[in-house]
Design a protein around this motif. Structure first.
Motif, short mmCIF file in Angstrom:
data_model
loop_
_atom_site.label_atom_id
_atom_site.label_comp_id
_atom_site.label_asym_id
_atom_site.label_seq_id
_atom_site.Cartn_x
_atom_site.Cartn_y
_atom_site.Cartn_z
N ILE A 189 27.38 7.63 -28.91
CA ILE A 189 26.59 7.97 -29.45
C ILE A 189 26.69 8.51 -30.76
CG2 ILE A 189 25.06 10.51 -29.29
CD1 ILE A 189 23.81 8.93 -27.66
N LEU A 190 27.95 8.75 -30.82
CA LEU A 190 28.41 9.31 -33.00
C LEU A 190 28.50 7.99 -33.62
CD1 LEU A 190 32.10 11.27 -31.78
CD2 LEU A 190 29.18 12.21 -32.63
N GLY A 191 28.39 6.88 -33.30
CA GLY A 191 28.35 5.91 -34.06
C GLY A 191 27.01 5.42 -33.96
N VAL A 192 26.09 5.92 -33.95
CA VAL A 192 24.38 5.24 -33.56
C VAL A 192 23.85 6.72 -34.60
CG1 VAL A 192 21.91 5.44 -31.98
CG2 VAL A 192 24.14 4.52 -30.96
N ILE A 193 24.36 7.86 -34.30
CA ILE A 193 24.03 8.90 -35.10
C ILE A 193 24.42 8.40 -36.62
CG2 ILE A 193 24.62 11.06 -35.80
CD1 ILE A 193 24.70 12.25 -32.61
N LEU A 194 25.35 7.71 -36.58
CA LEU A 194 26.55 8.01 -38.44
C LEU A 194 25.07 6.73 -39.11
CD1 LEU A 194 29.60 8.05 -38.08
CD2 LEU A 194 28.56 9.70 -38.95
N GLN A 230 17.03 14.77 -38.16
CA GLN A 230 17.40 16.12 -37.51
C GLN A 230 16.33 15.86 -36.20
OE1 GLN A 230 16.81 19.36 -39.52
NE2 GLN A 230 18.67 19.53 -41.58
N ARG A 231 15.57 15.32 -36.61
CA ARG A 231 14.87 15.45 -35.33
C ARG A 231 14.88 13.82 -34.60
NH1 ARG A 231 9.77 18.09 -34.84
NH2 ARG A 231 9.38 19.53 -37.07
N ILE A 232 14.91 13.32 -35.01
CA ILE A 232 15.66 11.68 -34.29
C ILE A 232 17.01 12.22 -33.83
CG2 ILE A 232 16.72 9.29 -34.50
CD1 ILE A 232 15.21 9.08 -36.55
N ILE A 233 17.96 12.29 -34.63
CA ILE A 233 18.95 13.84 -33.68
C ILE A 233 18.89 13.84 -32.41
CG2 ILE A 233 21.73 14.11 -34.15
CD1 ILE A 233 21.68 14.10 -36.37
N ILE A 234 17.52 14.87 -32.39
CA ILE A 234 17.70 15.99 -31.66
C ILE A 234 16.88 16.17 -30.76
CG2 ILE A 234 16.55 18.63 -31.62
CD1 ILE A 234 17.85 19.50 -33.79
N PHE A 235 15.41 15.09 -30.76
CA PHE A 235 14.79 15.05 -29.83
C PHE A 235 15.01 13.23 -29.57
CE2 PHE A 235 12.39 18.24 -33.06
CZ PHE A 235 12.36 18.82 -31.85
N ILE A 236 15.66 12.72 -29.78
CA ILE A 236 16.04 11.28 -29.24
C ILE A 236 16.79 11.49 -28.89
CG2 ILE A 236 15.47 9.28 -30.13
CD1 ILE A 236 13.31 9.20 -31.32
N LEU A 237 18.15 11.51 -30.10
CA LEU A 237 19.60 10.84 -29.72
C LEU A 237 20.26 11.47 -29.00
CD1 LEU A 237 21.46 9.88 -32.92
CD2 LEU A 237 19.92 8.92 -31.12
N ILE A 238 19.88 13.06 -29.21
CA ILE A 238 20.54 13.72 -27.73
C ILE A 238 19.85 14.19 -27.04
CG2 ILE A 238 20.99 16.50 -27.07
CD1 ILE A 238 21.39 17.01 -30.48
N PRO A 239 18.77 14.15 -26.47
CA PRO A 239 18.30 13.84 -24.85
C PRO A 239 18.62 12.44 -24.76
CG PRO A 239 16.27 14.30 -26.72
CD PRO A 239 17.87 13.62 -27.44
N ILE A 245 18.00 5.27 -42.86
CA ILE A 245 17.20 5.76 -42.02
C ILE A 245 16.49 6.69 -43.52
CG2 ILE A 245 17.05 8.37 -41.61
CD1 ILE A 245 15.35 7.97 -38.62
N SER A 246 17.06 6.55 -44.75
CA SER A 246 16.55 7.73 -46.08
C SER A 246 15.75 6.98 -46.74
CB SER A 246 18.31 7.63 -46.38
OG SER A 246 18.01 6.98 -46.85
N GLY A 247 15.45 5.61 -46.38
CA GLY A 247 14.89 4.61 -47.12
C GLY A 247 12.79 4.87 -46.73
N THR A 248 13.04 5.06 -45.49
CA THR A 248 12.39 5.29 -44.83
C THR A 248 11.74 6.49 -44.92
OG1 THR A 248 12.73 3.41 -42.94
CG2 THR A 248 10.95 4.89 -42.67
N THR A 249 12.22 7.63 -44.87
CA THR A 249 11.31 9.21 -45.21
C THR A 249 11.37 9.00 -46.45
OG1 THR A 249 14.04 9.39 -45.59
CG2 THR A 249 13.23 9.76 -43.32
#
Length: 604
Positions: free
Chosen positions: A291-296, A8-17, A302-306
């Motif tokens: 942007i939609l493609g990058v979010i998916l 969520q942070r990556i989407i909100i703080f990186i991709l959306i900006p 990223i699930s394994g990294t978290t």
């Protein structure tokens, strides 16, 4: 809703900006390109109009030139032959269909020689000037089966009296023939108008419907046309934009030189900017889908990294609570593995830093112990000082040195070592020791400073460090002060007799720079009762607020002058309070040291 996971942070703080940045860049690019296209269109339109106006000016310019030549011929010898020739040239000029003379009745003239019909009847006629060149609106000429315009001018004699008129009739169709064949005239909405706004010809105006008695007005209802008419009265050429983004319409205009006419070109804004508008649409559609493609993709990868980062987070929480755990195993060579390895390194260094922190606290206690008492009295002199460091330790210091074997004298000193922290504190301690040991020996203040400088140069050498110092001695018996200034800011002395601040200046470079420098001392006396001397480091007036503005030396002088009736301790407190109030929540960026001497009201 606050983001809870890394995704969520990556989407909100990186991709959306990033999306908004790309959208903003696209919009800025669109505006820049739009303006460039509009500018290019404006330059092209003005160039087209200028070329077309030049065609008409060339057609009108020749008859005008011949008329001016005709005017000059009246006052020359053999004027009749010259006039005959010029008028014949007028009749032969391309587009001229008729040349007419009109003379005032009862004008004194002689008969023409045979064969000079329609010409001026006497070469004794004197014409001083021609004026009032007039150009008529197009009119239908039944004899010529077409529209014509008339170029006429009056004959004026030397007494200012009108003696006649000459009229040149020109075919209007021949005048506009070249511009009517141009490509832009056929494809664009263009007009030829006069200064009154009458449309002489227009691409959307039928010539059959044209009535010179009731000409169609340009700018009757359309706002852009009205603005164009107003602009024509101010500038000979230019462009205007209608309302909207992009503008609904864009107009270009150019005023002719040889006639009170103007060419106007009006184009739809969307037609001019068609390619740019299409680019804008494609840019935003493609950007949004990307942007939609990058979010998916990020959500899947990223699930394994978290999970690995979560373990580091738990270990960091234990560390924050004061528990130093065993090093975490590094299971991969990617960024997460690097993060784990760096976390282990950080844990080790943190333990070392904590030990260093304890050592710094001890150094701070030692440095504070080297400072003299905050308040001191010597005979009729009251002294107060303080040092406010921006770090745990600093390079500023002040000292009060008595002369055990020479009563009636006391030295005060304020120094500022370049830099902050442990290094500056060590150099300060060295300077203090050298100065104290030298002051207790015989010699003038300048000799003391010379010796300290030589010893300090041996210590600092090529390290780039140096010390500024202000050494002041009060001679109570003589009622005077002596000082040496080594690159330090001048002290401020309030003189009660003059009720103003005087700077105690003097030549001298910083200590530790040149061992051969010869310092000089300055003497001032007698010192009036009630005198206050402030010796300070530059940190006091270089304090900055949240706007980046500095307090300034002038403000410190004002606070000092307002506080001279107070005790030295209160004066120091007033200046420190002013610096804190000025900077507000901004962190102090330099050490501040203040030392105030006040001479009591009793005479020295």
């Amino acid at each position: 809703m606050r983001p809870k996971t890394l995704q969520q942070r990556i989407i909100i703080f990186i991709l959306i900006p990033v999306f908004f940045i790309l959208a903003g860049m696209g919009w800025i690019s669109y505006l820049y390109t739009r303006n460039a296209v509009i500018k290019q269109w404006s330059e092209t339109a003005i160039a087209k109009l200028q070329r077309s106006a030049h065609m008409i000016d060339m057609r009108l310019g020749k008859p005008k030139d011949l008329l001016l030549m005709l005017k000059d011929s009246y006052n020359q010898d053999q004027s009749l032959m010259i006039q005959t020739f010029i008028i014949e040239q007028l009749r032969k000029t391309e587009g001229v269909v008729e040349v007419n003379h009109k003379l005032i009745e009862n004008f004194n003239m002689k008969p023409n020689p045979p064969g000079m019909h329609g010409m001026v009847k006497s070469n004794s006629m004197h014409v001083d000037r021609m004026e009032n060149f007039q150009l008529s609106l197009p009119r239908y000429n039944a004899a010529l089966s077409g529209e014509t315009i008339s170029l006429s001018t009056d004959y004026i004699d030397e007494n200012g009296k009108k003696t006649g008129q000459i009229e040149v009739v020109i075919s209007f169709q021949d005048l506009i023939e070249q511009i009517s064949k141009t490509t832009w005239w056929k494809s664009e909405n263009a007009f030829l108008i006069d200064n009154e706004g009458n449309i002489l010809i227009g691409t959307q105006l039928s010539r059959d419907a044209y009535d010179p008695e009731k000409p169609v007005k340009f700018g009757r209802t359309d706002p852009l046309e009205k603005e164009t008419m107003a602009a024509l009265k101010q500038n000979p050429y230019g462009t205007l934009f209608g309302p909207g983004h992009p503008p609904d319409e864009i107009s270009g205009y150019y005023h002719l030189n040889e006639a009170p006419w103007s060419l106007v070109l009006i184009s739809p804004g969307r037609q001019v900017l068609k390619s740019i508008l299409n680019f804008r649409l494609y840019y935003f559609v493609v950007g949004f889908l990307s942007i939609l493609g990058v979010i998916l993709f990020i959500r899947v990868s990223i699930s394994g990294t978290t999970a690995a980062i979560k373990k580091v987070s738990e270990a960091a929480n234990d560390l924050a609570n004061g528990f130093f755990t065993e090093p975490l195993p590094v299971l991969s060579g990617d960024e997460v593995g690097m993060l784990t390895g760096n976390f282990n390194k950080m844990t080790k260094q943190l333990k070392e830093r904590m030990e260093l922190k304890e050592a710094i606290n001890l150094a701070m206690e030692v440095q504070q112990s080297l400072l003299p008492p905050a308040h001191f009295s010597y005979g009729n002199i009251e002294i107060s000082g303080c040092s406010v460091y921006c770090d745990e330790t600093g390079g500023d210091y002040f000292d009060i040195i008595e002369f055990p074997e020479d009563e009636g004298k006391i030295c005060v000193v304020v120094g500022d070592v370049v830099g902050h922290g442990i290094g500056a504190a060590l150099l300060m301690a060295t300077t203090r020791a050298l100065l104290r040991s030298r002051v207790t020996q015989k010699g003038s203040l300048s000799q003391i400073m010379n010796d300290v400088n030589k010893l300090l140069c041996m210590d600092v050498r090529d390290t780039g460090r140096f010390v500024t110092l202000f050494l002041l001695m009060v001679d109570v018996k003589k009622g005077e002060v002596q000082w040496v200034r080594a690159g330090h800011e001048p002290a401020m002395m309030y003189n009660p007799e003059q009720d103003k601040i005087i700077e105690l200046k003097g030549k001298g470079i910083v200590l530790g720079l040149d061992r051969r420098w010869d310092y000089t001392q300055t003497v001032y006396g007698p010192v009036p009762k009630g005198t206050v001397i402030l010796i300070s480091t530059d940190g006091a007036w270089e304090v900055e607020n949240d706007s980046g503005k500095r307090l300034g030396k002038k403000r410190v002088e004002e606070v000092l002058q307002q506080s001279v009736s107070l005790s030295p301790a209160k004066i120091v407190e007033s200046i420190v309070s002013e610096t804190r109030q000025f900077r507000g929540e901004v962190r102090q960026n330099d050490d501040i040291t203040l030392l105030v001497l006040k001479f009591r009201e009793n005479p020295l």
